[in-house]
Design a protein around this motif. Structure first.
Motif, PDB file in Angstrom:
ATOM      1  N   LEU A  65       8.648  -0.081   1.462  1.00  0.00           N
ATOM      2  CA  LEU A  65       8.995   1.323   1.387  1.00  0.00           C
ATOM      3  C   LEU A  65       7.740   2.132   1.087  1.00  0.00           C
ATOM      4  N   LYS A  80      -6.323   5.238   0.578  1.00  0.00           N
ATOM      5  CA  LYS A  80      -5.555   4.442  -0.394  1.00  0.00           C
ATOM      6  C   LYS A  80      -5.536   2.985   0.023  1.00  0.00           C
ATOM      7  N   ASP A 111      -2.021   4.763  -7.379  1.00  0.00           N
ATOM      8  CA  ASP A 111      -1.424   5.729  -6.466  1.00  0.00           C
ATOM      9  C   ASP A 111      -0.702   5.041  -5.303  1.00  0.00           C
ATOM     10  N   TYR A 112       0.356   5.681  -4.829  1.00  0.00           N
ATOM     11  CA  TYR A 112       1.047   5.133  -3.653  1.00  0.00           C
ATOM     12  C   TYR A 112       1.643   6.300  -2.875  1.00  0.00           C
ATOM     13  N   ASP A 113       2.119   6.013  -1.711  1.00  0.00           N
ATOM     14  CA  ASP A 113       2.932   6.999  -1.007  1.00  0.00           C
ATOM     15  C   ASP A 113       4.076   6.273  -0.309  1.00  0.00           C
ATOM     16  N   LEU A 114       4.944   7.064   0.356  1.00  0.00           N
ATOM     17  CA  LEU A 114       6.148   6.468   0.943  1.00  0.00           C
ATOM     18  C   LEU A 114       6.002   6.277   2.451  1.00  0.00           C
ATOM     19  N   GLU A 115       4.763   6.077   2.862  1.00  0.00           N
ATOM     20  CA  GLU A 115       4.521   5.959   4.286  1.00  0.00           C
ATOM     21  C   GLU A 115       5.371   4.844   4.901  1.00  0.00           C
ATOM     22  N   GLY A 116       5.652   3.821   4.102  1.00  0.00           N
ATOM     23  CA  GLY A 116       6.495   2.718   4.585  1.00  0.00           C
ATOM     24  C   GLY A 116       7.874   3.222   5.003  1.00  0.00           C
ATOM     25  N   LEU A 117       8.409   4.105   4.183  1.00  0.00           N
ATOM     26  CA  LEU A 117       9.711   4.672   4.495  1.00  0.00           C
ATOM     27  C   LEU A 117       9.631   5.522   5.762  1.00  0.00           C
ATOM     28  N   VAL A 132       3.660   2.419   0.324  1.00  0.00           N
ATOM     29  CA  VAL A 132       2.384   1.765   0.674  1.00  0.00           C
ATOM     30  C   VAL A 132       1.292   2.373  -0.200  1.00  0.00           C
ATOM     31  N   LEU A 177       1.421  -1.453   8.985  1.00  0.00           N
ATOM     32  CA  LEU A 177       2.780  -1.138   9.443  1.00  0.00           C
ATOM     33  C   LEU A 177       2.769  -0.204  10.649  1.00  0.00           C
TER      34      LEU A 177
END
Lengths: 114, 586
Positions: free
Chosen positions: A77, A37, B115-121, A79, A64
């Motif tokens: 939050l 991604k 598309d995204y995911d919450l990997e940041g969280l 990515v 990150l």
């Protein structure tokens, strides 16, 4: 009408190179490791920028995983997240940027090149 | 299969104590350790506080640092909000015991593309956990992500992944969520967090609010399933699991005086059992509070501590009124043995009453607790709730071996015993005060309706409030029925008069008898003297006659001699004379 207005604004910018330099676009792409991604997002961003802001932009990729505290500092939050640092106001776009039109709207680049 | 059936769970799942008052008792140890727990409820029901206290207690009491991820309030707001509960969040954060992190998400500021995911969280939570070595994590309220982030399907998948990830990390997590209309949570989070679900509720009944907590689900654990009232006050969260306590309190054989000697006598001579529950019920003005006050005074004189909840009178009014019947409570208040707590029952809900009562009892540590009167809580049709509350209170007091003394006002119209039936089963000693209306006046009667574990009197006693306290008198029981008050007095004087009359009658009769005896004796004396007179007369005549006979015989003999007769004197004649004279004598 709106389209016309945008065009004139853009042409005005091109006429004044000195101001354009100040208006240099600063973009940050937050990713978490070299995930598919992340790669897709970076490639999509690069394409759009080349097309819309050739030579007038700067992309900074922030991993990150390497600097996790930045996620808090920059309120990240999801990515990948693309943040338009400059010009102001700051704008956020999340996702792999595969929907070009949404990216253009999100970055307020719509109609720049007609 | 048979062997499988015989197997019993060898040990409980590991649990993480919450430190929340009462909650660990309901859950038998705390929340599932290393697993996520869902805490859901409507707005303002205390979710955030629940979660925050879990972290703070964990950090302070169990040395388990915690991470608080807030999706709604900023770090500053959180710190300020819980400071009012006495938690020094700032200090805890500085000492790396607590990590506060506010996740700001403004849906309108965010565009999305693809598309995204919450990997940041994930990274943020991971970083926070690693920074302080956290064992506990709170996500408050993660549902806020839904309006802010696009593509709910992706979000759901990510949340599912997040909870599994947290579980793998072995941190005990609380996830808070807003309650949905027909579901536990608006976004159906219960599907993902299914190890333990706690529901908080805040409802308003008859204008008073009641907070309740229920454990909807708790995998691999036995837990109390009731709705438990809870309270949020200056000491934080407290759940009241009192109904979960079994009936396993130790009972006492110690007896304590009621303060009224004759009442002690009625209760097999020694008074109440320590730690028992006493109810005094009666119609208005029958002296319930006075009996309570007398008991209070007796307890204070023994040096015991008394906590007096008064729901109808102010302490000073009560003390003044009691002074009029010679019960002086003020010195005990000054000595610190007696503490009043006066509130209107309507001031707050039953649960709050219960919790504040329990807190006060815990703080004051009394030997005797008075509630005057308990029926003040009954508003409308909430008898069952009042009963539940009292049941909890009674259980709690029994556990602490505190003697509970309740008064209850009963309506004169209803059957006296029926009106209190809803609490009857809680009561060990039940005194009933009643009005006895006779002869245009009301008098007070007292009897022991029941008293568990002692031989008690079955007698009605007249109950009098005197200048020197309460006095119990025997009622008049006679052919006229039970009499009290002046009717009793009248009857008693009447009885006395009757008795006097009878005694006088007896006296008179005895006197008469005596007189007759005397008369008789006198008569006898007279007769005797008459007889004696007659007798002497008769004897005299007899003597003369005898002399005459003698002389006659002599004369005859003399004559015969002179005639030289050979015939013997005729004794036959002499005999004849003899009988004749004898007859004369008689």
């Amino acid at each position: 009408m709106k389209l016309k207005h945008e065009q004139s604004k853009a042409s005005r910018r091109r006429e004044q190179p000195a101001k354009a330099r100040i208006d240099k676009w600063v973009l940050r792409l937050y990713v978490a490791g070299q995930t598919p991604k992340a790669v897709t997002a970076f490639n999509n961003l690069k394409l759009i920028c080349e097309e819309q802001l050739k030579g007038n932009y700067q992309i900074k990729v922030i991993d990150l995983l390497k600097s996790p505290q930045l996620a808090r500092d920059h309120q990240i939050l999801a990515v990948p997240t693309l943040v338009r640092q400059l010009p102001l106001p700051v704008r956020n776009i999340i996702g792999d940027l595969s929907d070009t039109e949404r990216v253009l709207v999100g970055l307020d680049l719509m109609g720049r090149n007609g | 299969m048979a062997t499988l059936k015989l197997q019993r769970p060898l040990k409980k799942l590991p649990q993480s104590p919450t430190g929340l008052k009462g909650l660990d008792e309901i859950t038998h140890g705390g929340l599932p350790k290393g697993r996520p727990t869902l805490v859901c409820g409507g707005a303002g029901c205390g979710k955030t506080l629940f979660a925050m206290e879990f972290l703070v207690r964990g950090a302070m009491q169990y040395n388990e640092p915690g991470v608080f991820i807030s999706f709604e309030e900023t770090e500053k707001e959180l710190t300020a909000n819980v400071a009012s509960l006495g938690f020094d969040l700032k200090g805890l954060v500085e000492h790396k015991k607590i990590w506060l992190e506010h996740i700001h998400l403004e849906g309108s500021e965010i565009a999305h593309s693809g598309d995204y995911d919450l990997e940041g969280l994930f990274i943020r939570i991971h970083f926070a956990i690693e920074s302080i070595g956290a064992k506990r994590v709170v996500l408050d309220t993660i549902e806020s992500l839904f309006p802010g982030l696009p593509n709910p399907l992706t979000l759901r998948a990510e949340l599912r992944r997040l909870f599994r990830w947290l579980k793998n990390k072995g941190v005990t997590t609380i996830v808070t969520a807003e309650r949905g209309e027909n579901t536990l949570t608006r976004q159906g989070l219960e599907e993902y967090v299914s190890d333990c679900v706690i529901l908080l509720d805040h409802r308003v009944n008859d204008q008073s609010s009641i907070r309740r907590l229920r454990i909807v689900k708790y995998r691999g654990s036995t837990h109390g399933t009731n709705e438990y009232p809870f309270l949020i006050d200056e000491d934080g969260f407290s759940v009241l699991p009192v109904t979960s306590l079994g009936l396993n309190y130790a009972s006492s054989n110690e007896r304590i005086s009621t303060g009224i000697p004759r009442l002690d006598t009625m209760l097999s001579g020694k008074g109440y059992f320590r730690g028992s529950t006493v109810l005094v019920s009666g119609t208005a003005g029958t002296g319930k509070t006075s009996i309570a006050a007398q008991f209070v005074e007796a307890a204070c004189k023994r040096g015991e501590r008394v906590l007096f909840f008064t729901y109808e009178e102010s302490p000073s009014q009560l003390m003044r009124n009691m002074q009029s019947i010679g019960i002086h409570l003020e010195p005990w208040v000054k000595k610190g043995l007696l503490q009043f707590h006066a509130v209107r029952p309507t001031l707050y809900g039953l649960e709050t009453h219960l919790t504040t009562s329990i807190k006060l009892v815990n703080n004051f540590d009394p030997n005797v607790v008075i509630l005057d009167p308990i029926n003040a809580f009954v508003v409308g049709e909430n008898q069952n709730e009042v009963k539940t509350m009292l049941l909890r209170l009674v259980d709690f007091l029994k556990m602490k071996r505190i003697t509970a003394f309740f008064t209850s006002l009963t309506s004169a119209v209803d059957n006296l015993e029926m009106t209190d039936i809803y609490i009857s089963s809680l009561i060990d000693t039940w005194l009933l005060l009643r009005d006895i209306e006779i002869g245009g006046e009301r008098n007070r009667g007292l009897y022991v309706l029941k008293s568990r574990g002692m031989a008690h009197s079955n007698q009605i006693r007249e109950f009098k409030l005197t200048n020197a306290g309460i006095e119990l008198l025997d009622v008049y029981v006679g052919p006229e029925g039970v009499l009290t008050g002046s009717a009793r007095l009248t009857q008693e004087t009447q009885d006395d008069a009757e008795q006097l009359l009878r005694q006088q009658e007896i006296g008179r009769k005895q006197f008469g008898l005596e007189r007759r005896r005397e008369a008789m004796e006198a008569q006898i004396l007279l007769l005797r003297s008459e007889f004696e007179a007659e007798e002497s007369e008769a004897l005299k005549t007899i003597g003369i006659e005898k002399a005459r006979i003698h002389r006659f015989t002599q004369d005859r003999t003399k004559m015969a001699k002179s005639r030289k007769g050979d015939a013997t004197p005729r004794t036959a004649l002499g005999n004849k004379d003899k009988t004749k004279t004898q007859r004369n004598v008689q």
